[in-house]
Write a protein that holds these residues in place. Structure first.
Motif, mmCIF file in Angstrom:
data_model
loop_
_atom_site.group_PDB
_atom_site.id
_atom_site.type_symbol
_atom_site.label_atom_id
_atom_site.label_comp_id
_atom_site.label_asym_id
_atom_site.label_seq_id
_atom_site.Cartn_x
_atom_site.Cartn_y
_atom_site.Cartn_z
ATOM 1 N N GLY A 683 0.811 -1.205 0.000
ATOM 2 C CA GLY A 683 0.000 0.000 0.000
ATOM 3 C C GLY A 683 0.843 1.252 0.000
ATOM 4 O O GLY A 683 0.550 2.239 -0.696
ATOM 5 N N GLU A 684 1.935 1.248 0.820
ATOM 6 C CA GLU A 684 2.805 2.420 0.870
ATOM 7 C C GLU A 684 3.561 2.601 -0.457
ATOM 8 O O GLU A 684 3.822 3.721 -0.889
ATOM 9 C CB GLU A 684 3.773 2.268 2.037
ATOM 10 N N ARG A 685 3.889 1.467 -1.063
ATOM 11 C CA ARG A 685 4.566 1.555 -2.371
ATOM 12 C C ARG A 685 3.622 2.180 -3.422
ATOM 13 O O ARG A 685 4.040 3.039 -4.198
ATOM 14 C CB ARG A 685 4.976 0.152 -2.804
ATOM 15 N N ALA A 686 2.364 1.759 -3.363
ATOM 16 C CA ALA A 686 1.370 2.332 -4.277
ATOM 17 C C ALA A 686 1.181 3.815 -3.992
ATOM 18 O O ALA A 686 1.028 4.641 -4.911
ATOM 19 C CB ALA A 686 0.049 1.592 -4.141
ATOM 20 N N GLU A 687 1.219 4.167 -2.674
ATOM 21 C CA GLU A 687 1.054 5.570 -2.293
ATOM 22 C C GLU A 687 2.166 6.436 -2.884
ATOM 23 O O GLU A 687 1.903 7.505 -3.443
ATOM 24 C CB GLU A 687 1.073 5.673 -0.765
ATOM 25 N N ARG A 688 3.416 5.943 -2.802
ATOM 26 C CA ARG A 688 4.539 6.711 -3.334
ATOM 27 C C ARG A 688 4.400 6.902 -4.846
ATOM 28 O O ARG A 688 4.635 7.991 -5.375
ATOM 29 C CB ARG A 688 5.851 5.990 -3.009
ATOM 30 N N TRP A 689 4.037 5.833 -5.508
ATOM 31 C CA TRP A 689 3.912 5.922 -6.983
ATOM 32 C C TRP A 689 2.820 6.926 -7.388
ATOM 33 O O TRP A 689 3.026 7.763 -8.270
ATOM 34 C CB TRP A 689 3.598 4.535 -7.542
ATOM 35 N N ILE A 690 1.677 6.849 -6.720
ATOM 36 C CA ILE A 690 0.555 7.723 -7.076
ATOM 37 C C ILE A 690 0.906 9.175 -6.804
ATOM 38 O O ILE A 690 0.636 10.068 -7.633
ATOM 39 C CB ILE A 690 -0.710 7.313 -6.303
ATOM 40 N N PRO A 695 1.226 14.775 -8.034
ATOM 41 C CA PRO A 695 1.488 15.480 -6.757
ATOM 42 C C PRO A 695 0.387 16.461 -6.376
ATOM 43 O O PRO A 695 0.300 16.855 -5.213
ATOM 44 C CB PRO A 695 2.813 16.203 -7.025
ATOM 45 N N LEU A 696 -0.436 16.887 -7.323
ATOM 46 C CA LEU A 696 -1.482 17.857 -6.994
ATOM 47 C C LEU A 696 -2.630 17.213 -6.216
ATOM 48 O O LEU A 696 -3.377 17.903 -5.532
ATOM 49 C CB LEU A 696 -2.026 18.482 -8.288
ATOM 50 N N ASN A 697 -2.789 15.900 -6.347
ATOM 51 C CA ASN A 697 -3.844 15.194 -5.600
ATOM 52 C C ASN A 697 -3.230 14.024 -4.844
ATOM 53 O O ASN A 697 -3.393 12.850 -5.223
ATOM 54 C CB ASN A 697 -4.914 14.674 -6.571
ATOM 55 N N PRO A 698 -2.510 14.320 -3.769
ATOM 56 C CA PRO A 698 -1.816 13.246 -3.040
ATOM 57 C C PRO A 698 -2.789 12.353 -2.278
ATOM 58 O O PRO A 698 -3.902 12.760 -1.940
ATOM 59 C CB PRO A 698 -0.899 14.005 -2.081
#
Length: 712
Positions: A683-690, A695-698
């Motif tokens: 999940g954290e890996r997906a979070e970093r990629w997204i 970056p405007l919609n973290p």
């Protein structure tokens, strides 16, 4: 003065006493006949004006025939002048003036023919026949019919077989069905029902007007049929795209012992080409050889076309190579065969070798590219055609518009539209339909609507189909259904119309309209082919009426891969994944080969039922046993299958083994699944990629609930 006067008188008396030289006798009709027999026509007509008395009717007739054959309008006028000037002005010979009208028509001068007709003090049936035939032969069908009507109303001369034949032929040219029916009644009234020529003309006019039921009724009632009668009925069925009936009638003709014309054999072979009747085409080939038509150029070209269109290009090529009289038609036939089968290397080589080309040759190559959807080659060929050929007809323009639609090149389509307008093709219904289709497929629905409305009374069901298809293709399904309703006030929908309307119903989930269309097709005995059945299955599935979809599917006598896929996909979307998997096994037993869409449907069915292991196995079988390379959609299905059902470790392993980096939508789905199942590492890996990609919609990974599922 006295001696001078005496000398003058003496000379006059001497001249009077001398014998006079005999005067030159005027030319006789025998001299004219001598010139004619010597083929010295100029001398014959030159001698005509030295004869102040009428010639015999046979001699006048012969001179008129010479004028007609040589198309000498001046000589025809000289003959008319001589006939009128040497006969009583109130009683000129009507027979000869009738022949003069015919001669003027043969010389291409309707004006002279009509002036003579209008000035004739007496007319008989032959006079009317001559002027009606003159207008009909010159293509002035409207005037020919007006003259026939005037003759019939006058009551002085009753129409005969010649005038009836001309009037019926003119009706056929104008597609004047109502008037043709009236003339048919007059034919029966005046006792010409047994006349084979007139009966054949009636069959012809009904066939050209598209009323094949009436044409066939008249044909079946004919007591005597000649080769021309059979040729007409075969030809009309062929033109109405009823090739099977044309072939059947040809063999019936042979059984009846009537020797066919070469054109009849050619038409039957073309019909075999259209309906892929290879066996019957080979039999007709045998008949042609027995009847001595194997060397006939018309039959030979049709044989090439028949073999080529049925895929036997080697046989077609052998006929072409053995032909001793190849013309542009022969070259075009063989090129068309190669092009339509997608064998462009051979087609292009032959095309480059052609000694001469016409617009049909260019169209044949272009049609091959269009049929095989080779849009790049088609565009290159269009530019070559514009550069090297000045010829372009309605078929060329229709094909070019098809290419514009295929590549969605609106600007090129507009340029073609401008060419159509400048060169007077706007009234052609095929071009009009192609323009509506092009604008619709290119997404310019406003222009499609405007052009459709401008066609007004020149519209047909293909025009409506193009508009409805354009609406459906671009998501304007409500407008598509409204147009479908309006269409029925003007013309009858066909199978394509209904399948397009069903797709519109499926897009906006209107089950009631879909059922009404289904009922309309049943009431009107539509051909429920596999395309219609696929559209019905898709509509019922998307409208959540799975039982109706299964019922339609089970009634299908033949099923293609699209129908199987629609049904399996529908089961997956309607919570009947188990049945969808059963259908897949049935499909394989039926011998239908699965494609990439089939496996998307299978994976969706596994998602619905929670069959993770089975889905994984099908994913691997796709490439191992079926030779199908997985696409992005298949990987998305696997991510959904593993993530939705909590197989997070397997999901992480699957992502590591993917041949490409997951797309942003994939990472979004992975992120949601990890948050739902509390799988922090992925999940954290997906979070970093997204967040890096957007970056405007973290996003922020927060564990929703449940124990962590980290591997030990």
């Amino acid at each position: 003065m006295a001696s001078s006067a005496a000398s003058v008188l003496n000379r006059l008396l001497q001249n009077a006493s001398r014998p006079k030289k005999p005067s030159q006798p005027p030319p006789s009709p025998s001299l004219i006949l001598h010139h004619i027999n010597s083929n010295n026509f100029a001398a014959a007509f030159s001698a005509l004006f030295s004869i102040p008395t009428p010639l015999s009717i046979p001699l006048y007739s012969r001179l008129l025939r010479i004028s007609a054959s040589t198309r000498s309008l001046v000589d025809a006028r000289h003959l008319e002048s001589h006939i009128i000037s040497t006969h009583h002005p109130r009683h000129p010979p009507t027979f000869l003036l009738n022949r003069t009208i015919e001669t003027y028509a043969a010389c291409g001068s309707l004006r002279d023919a009509r002036e003579l007709f209008d000035e004739m003090p007496r007319r008989n049936g032959g006079t009317w026949n001559a002027i009606i035939s003159a207008y009909a032969s010159a293509g002035h069908s409207h005037d020919a019919i007006l003259l026939f009507s005037r003759m019939n109303k006058s009551g002085s001369s009753r129409p005969n077989d010649v005038s009836f034949a001309c009037a019926l032929g003119s009706c056929a040219d104008l597609l004047a069905l109502l008037l043709a029916r009236q003339i048919h009644c007059l034919v029966l009234k005046y006792g010409f029902a047994k006349n084979v020529i007139l009966s054949t003309s009636v069959v012809d006019v009904y066939g050209k007007c598209g009323i094949m039921s009436d044409a066939r009724k008249v044909f079946d009632e004919m007591r005597e049929r000649n080769a021309v009668s059979w040729n007409v009925i075969v030809r009309r069925y062929l033109e109405m795209n009823e090739g099977e009936e044309a072939v059947i009638l040809f063999f019936t003709m042979i059984v009846d012992g009537v020797r066919p014309l070469n054109f009849t054999v050619s038409n039957a072979l073309v019909a075999c080409s259209d309906v892929s009747a290879l066996k019957e085409g080979c039999q007709i080939h045998g008949i042609a050889v027995k009847l001595g038509f194997d060397g006939d150029h018309v039959v030979e070209n049709s044989l090439m076309e028949m073999y080529a269109k049925n895929g036997l290009l080697e046989d077609a090529r052998k006929l072409f190579d053995d032909s001793t009289s190849r013309d542009v038609v022969s070259w075009t036939s063989i090129i068309s065969g190669y092009a339509l089968c997608g064998r462009f290397a051979e087609a292009e080589k032959l095309f480059d070798s052609m000694p001469e080309r016409n617009v049909v040759s260019w169209n044949a190559m272009l049609a091959g590219y269009v049929r095989c959807l080779c849009w790049g080659k088609a565009l290159d060929f269009i530019f070559l055609m514009a550069k090297e050929s000045e010829e372009m007809d309605n078929v060329s323009l229709k094909l070019i518009l098809n290419v514009c639609a295929g590549v969605s090149d609106l600007e090129l389509g507009k340029q073609v539209h401008g060419f159509v307008f400048r060169h007077g093709f706007c009234s052609n219904i095929f071009i009009g339909n192609a323009l509506v289709d092009m604008y619709g497929k290119c997404g310019n629905l406003r222009s499609a609507e405007l052009w459709f409305l401008s066609m007004a009374s020149n519209r047909d069901k293909i025009s409506w189909n193009a508009l409805i298809s354009g609406y459906t293709r671009h998501g304007r399904s409500e407008e598509a259904l409204n147009a479908f309703g309006e269409m029925q006030w003007e013309t009858t929908p066909n199978e394509f119309t209904c399948s397009t309307a069903l797709a519109a119903c499926a897009n906006i989930f209107v089950l009631r309209h879909g059922k009404q269309i289904h009922a309309h097709m049943i009431r009107n005995d539509f051909n429920m082919d596999v395309i219609i059945q696929g559209a019905l299955v898709d509509m019922y599935c998307k409208c959540r009426s799975i039982e109706y979809a299964i019922n339609v599917f089970e009634q299908a006598t033949s099923k293609d891969i699209i129908l199987w896929n629609s049904m399996i996909m529908g089961c997956a979307y309607n919570g009947r994944g188990e049945f969808g998997l059963e259908l897949f096994e049935m499909m394989l037993k039926d011998g239908t080969k699965a494609d990439n869409v089939t496996f998307i449907a299978i994976l969706l069915a596994c998602i619905t039922e929670g069959y993770v292991d089975l889905g994984h196995r099908y994913f691997n079988l796709m490439s191992d046993e079926f030779g199908i390379i997985p696409r992005v959609e298949h990987y998305e299905c696997m991510i959904e299958l593993l993530g939705k059902h909590g197989f997070m470790v397997e999901l992480e392993d699957f992502i590591e083994r993917m041949p490409f980096e997951p797309t942003t939508p994939m990472w979004m789905r992975i992120f949601d699944c990890c948050r739902e199942h509390s799988y922090a590492r992925l999940g954290e890996r997906a979070e970093r990629w997204i967040n890096e990609s957007n970056p405007l919609n973290p996003v922020e990974f927060n564990v929703c609930s449940g124990p962590a599922m980290e591997p030990s």
